[in-house]
Write an enzyme that holds these catalytic residues in place. Sequence first.
Site, PDB file in Angstrom:
ATOM      1  CD  GLU A   1       0.040  31.244 -29.893  1.00 46.57           C
ATOM      2  OE1 GLU A   1      -0.681  30.184 -30.028  1.00 46.57           O
ATOM      3  OE2 GLU A   1      -0.592  32.757 -29.519  1.00 46.57           O
TER       4      GLU A   1
ATOM      5  CG  HIS B   1      -1.328  29.120 -27.389  1.00 49.69           C
ATOM      6  ND1 HIS B   1      -2.064  29.502 -28.250  1.00 49.69           N
ATOM      7  CD2 HIS B   1      -1.716  28.749 -26.789  1.00 49.69           C
ATOM      8  CE1 HIS B   1      -3.208  29.552 -28.136  1.00 49.69           C
ATOM      9  NE2 HIS B   1      -2.985  28.327 -26.716  1.00 49.69           N
TER      10      HIS B   1
ATOM     11  NE  ARG C   1      -8.354  31.518 -27.789  1.00 51.09           N
ATOM     12  CZ  ARG C   1      -8.061  30.550 -27.218  1.00 51.09           C
ATOM     13  NH1 ARG C   1      -6.642  30.279 -26.103  1.00 51.09           N
ATOM     14  NH2 ARG C   1      -8.479  28.806 -27.127  1.00 51.09           N
TER      15      ARG C   1
END
Length: 326
Positions: free
Chosen positions: A268, A286, A239
Site C-alpha cells: 500500500e 483503505h 492488513r
Amino acid sequence: MKPKIFVTRRLPDGAMAVLEENFEVECNPHDRVLTREELLAGVRGKDGVLPLLTDRVDGELLDAAGERLKIVANYAVGFNNIDLEACIARKIPASNTPEVLTDTTADLAMALLLAVARRIVPADAYARAGKYRGWAPLLFVGSDVHHKTLGLLGFGRIGFAMARRAAGFDMKVLYHDVRRADPEIESQVGARFVDKQTVLQESDFISVHVPLTPQTKHYLDTADFTLMKPTAYVINTSRGEVIHEAALAAALKSGQVAGAGLDVFEFEPEIHPDLMGRDDVVILPHIASASIETRTKMGLIAADNLIAVLIRGERPPTCINPAIYD
C-alpha cells in the site's frame, strides 16, 4: 504555554478543535503522506506526536523529536508502524485508538462481501455507461449470500461483529483463531471453532480479521488458495500483508478463487496490477473506518491520550507499551 504537538495529517474538525484547545498544534499542511524528511522536521522539538499508520515511528524519529517528546499517540487501532522497543528504550509511552472502529469496519467488510458476490461495482459501471437496455436473465448474475457459509480468520472484536452481521443473512459461521473463544461468545452468533484448513475448504466467503504479526504475514498464500472452493470469495479489511497479493491475483486468474473484496494491500498504496483490471475484485482505498463518527472518535481518543500525558502528567488511557511504567 501550551504543550506543542505535531499532527501528521489533518483530522476531522471535532477532533482538531479539541487538540487546538489544549495544545499548540502544528499540522501537516498537505493532503498527502509526508516525506520522511518532512516528518522528521515536523516532530522536532515537540512534546507529543500524533502519527498515522503511514508514518514510521522509529528510533530515528524519536531522536529527531528530541528530549521534549513525551508521547506518541497513534491514530489507529494497529501500531505496526511504531517501533515499541525504541519507545520503551527512551521511556516514551505510545497509545492507539482501540474498539471505536469495530462496527464501522465490520459494516464495510459486509459491504465488500455483498458487493463482490452480487457484482455491484461492474453492474453500476455498466448502467452509468448507458449500456443498460432492459432486464435479461443472465445480466450480471452473481452469487447468493443468504444461507451460505462465512469463514472468519480471526475472531476478535471485528470478527465477532462480522459474525453478528452474517446472522442476519442466515449464514453458517466457521472461525479459526489462535485460541478458541468462550462458548458463550460462540453461541451468541452460532459460530463454530475449526482449524484453518476447514475454514478454507468449507467456506463460501472467507473474511480476514487477523492482526499483522511476523506469524500472519502471507497468512493466505498459494497453498491456501488451492484449498478453497472455486466459488469462494476472499474479503480483507485487516492488513494488506496478511495476503500474498501476487498469489491471490494468480488464483483469481486461474479460477481457483471466484472473487475478492479488498480494502488493504500488501504494498500500500501500490496495488498489484493484475487485480486492477478485474471485475471480480472490488478495490477500496483503505476506508474501513471512514465514517465521520468513527474517525472523529479516533481523534478524540488520541487527544485524550495526549491530554493525559502532557497536561495531567498521567499514563495514557490506551497505552500500548506499559512496560515503561514497570
